[in-house]
Design a protein around this motif. Structure first.
Motif, PDB file in Angstrom:
ATOM      1  N   GLU A  42     -43.732  30.696 -50.267  1.00 40.53           N
ATOM      2  CA  GLU A  42     -44.983  30.766 -50.158  1.00 40.53           C
ATOM      3  C   GLU A  42     -45.533  29.719 -48.559  1.00 40.53           C
ATOM      4  N   THR A  43     -45.870  29.404 -47.251  1.00 39.09           N
ATOM      5  CA  THR A  43     -45.581  28.938 -46.068  1.00 39.09           C
ATOM      6  C   THR A  43     -47.103  27.430 -46.246  1.00 39.09           C
ATOM      7  N   GLU A  44     -46.518  26.576 -46.098  1.00 37.41           N
ATOM      8  CA  GLU A  44     -46.938  25.547 -46.444  1.00 37.41           C
ATOM      9  C   GLU A  44     -48.963  25.182 -45.268  1.00 37.41           C
ATOM     10  N   GLN A  45     -49.740  25.771 -45.616  1.00 39.16           N
ATOM     11  CA  GLN A  45     -50.609  26.123 -44.987  1.00 39.16           C
ATOM     12  C   GLN A  45     -51.460  24.263 -44.721  1.00 39.16           C
ATOM     13  N   PHE A  46     -51.485  23.668 -45.575  1.00 39.24           N
ATOM     14  CA  PHE A  46     -52.056  22.319 -45.725  1.00 39.24           C
ATOM     15  C   PHE A  46     -51.441  21.235 -45.426  1.00 39.24           C
ATOM     16  N   ALA A  79     -44.700  19.911 -47.437  1.00 39.78           N
ATOM     17  CA  ALA A  79     -43.748  20.853 -47.309  1.00 39.78           C
ATOM     18  C   ALA A  79     -43.659  21.383 -46.286  1.00 39.78           C
ATOM     19  N   TYR A  80     -43.191  20.254 -45.485  1.00 37.65           N
ATOM     20  CA  TYR A  80     -43.050  20.084 -44.316  1.00 37.65           C
ATOM     21  C   TYR A  80     -42.381  20.699 -42.662  1.00 37.65           C
ATOM     22  N   PRO A  81     -40.965  20.967 -43.448  1.00 36.15           N
ATOM     23  CA  PRO A  81     -40.628  22.680 -42.543  1.00 36.15           C
ATOM     24  C   PRO A  81     -41.506  23.681 -42.475  1.00 36.15           C
ATOM     25  N   THR A  85     -42.678  25.281 -39.267  1.00 37.89           N
ATOM     26  CA  THR A  85     -42.716  27.075 -38.412  1.00 37.89           C
ATOM     27  C   THR A  85     -42.970  27.748 -38.824  1.00 37.89           C
ATOM     28  N   ARG A  86     -44.255  27.485 -40.258  1.00 38.58           N
ATOM     29  CA  ARG A  86     -45.126  28.837 -40.380  1.00 38.58           C
ATOM     30  C   ARG A  86     -43.830  29.513 -40.705  1.00 38.58           C
ATOM     31  N   THR A  87     -42.771  29.336 -41.585  1.00 36.85           N
ATOM     32  CA  THR A  87     -42.673  30.035 -42.629  1.00 36.85           C
ATOM     33  C   THR A  87     -42.499  29.780 -44.176  1.00 36.85           C
ATOM     34  N   SER A 105     -56.322  21.901 -42.611  1.00 32.51           N
ATOM     35  CA  SER A 105     -55.175  22.676 -42.531  1.00 32.51           C
ATOM     36  C   SER A 105     -54.308  23.154 -40.788  1.00 32.51           C
ATOM     37  N   TYR A 106     -52.648  23.821 -40.857  1.00 30.82           N
ATOM     38  CA  TYR A 106     -52.585  24.055 -40.024  1.00 30.82           C
ATOM     39  C   TYR A 106     -53.463  24.241 -38.389  1.00 30.82           C
TER      40      TYR A 106
END
Length: 188
Positions: A42-46, A79-81, A85-87, A105-106
Motif C-alpha cells: 500500500e502506498t503510504e498516504q499519511f 512508511a517513509y520511503p 516516493t509515492r510507491t 496527507s502527502y
C-alpha cells in the motif's frame, strides 16, 4: 494537537497564523491495539504524529516477521520511503497498543511546505531526524554483536525494553527469541 505544537515549538517559534494553517491540515485518528496502520504493498498516504501509543515497523514473512523499528508517543512516523516516493510500501506498520495519531496527507504536507516557512523548516528537521535514526540503526547492526545491541537498548531506547514484547525485541536486534533468552540469562 497541543502535543504537535509543543514538538514544533521546541524547534522553531511559530506565528499563530502559521500554526493555524498547519494545524488545519492534520486529522485525528485512533487505531485499535494490533490494528494495521499501513499494509505492505500500500502506498503510504499519511505522515503521523503519535500522540499516545506504540507503532511497530515490520516485514511480514511466511515463517517469521522481521521487526525493524518502533515509534512511541510524541514522535512522527510513517512508511517513509513509500510516503516520499509515492510507491508501494515494503513494510507494514502496526499499532501495538491503542494509538492516537494526528495525520497529515502527502498532498496537504506539500501545501504546508509551499505556503509556510515554518512548515518547510519543520519538514526538513523531521526528515533529518528520521534519516539519522535509520543510519544509527544500520550502523548498530553492522558494528555491534547481538549482546551489545541488547545492552545498548538500556541506555539508548529503554522504552523498547519496557513496553515491547520480547519476541519483537529479539527480531529488532536481529536474533531469535531463543538467542535473546540466552543473552538475558548470561547477563543476569
Amino acid at each position: 494537537m497541543g502535543y504537535i505544537r509543543e514538538y514544533y515549538e521546541r524547534i522553531i517559534r511559530l506565528q499563530e497564523k502559521e500554526w493555524q494553517f498547519i494545524a488545519s491540515h492534520f486529522a485525528r485518528r485512533v487505531f485499535a491495539k494490533n490494528e494495521i496502520i499501513t499494509q505492505v504493498g500500500e502506498t503510504e498516504q499519511f505522515l503521523s504524529f503519535v500522540e499516545t501509543g506504540i507503532v511497530r515497523f515490520y516485514i511480514p514473512g511466511d515463517e517469521q516477521e522481521l521487526t525493524f523499528d518502533f515509534c512511541f508517543d510524541k514522535e512522527f512516523t510513517c512508511a517513509y520511503p513509500s510516503f516520499l516516493t509515492r510507491t508501494p510500501s515494503e513494510c507494514a506498520l502496526q499499532a501495538l497498543t491503542e494509538t492516537v495519531a494526528w495525520r497529515i496527507s502527502y498532498e496537504d504536507l506539500q501545501r504546508v511546505y509551499a505556503e509556510t516557512q515554518a512548515g518547510n523548516y519543520l519538514g526538513r528537521f523531521v526528515s533529518e531526524k528520521l534519516f539519522l535514526a535509520k543510519s544509527e540503526r544500520e550502523l548498530s547492526l553492522l558494528k555491534y554483536t547481538a549482546r551489545e545491541r541488547y545492552l545498548r537498548l538500556f541506555s539508548e531506547r529503554p522504552d523498547i525494553l519496557k513496553f515491547i514484547p520480547l519476541k519483537y525485541v529479539a527480531s529488532y536486534i536481529g536474533i531469535t527469541p531463543q538467542g535473546l533468552s540466552r543473552i538475558r540469562r548470561q547477563i543476569s
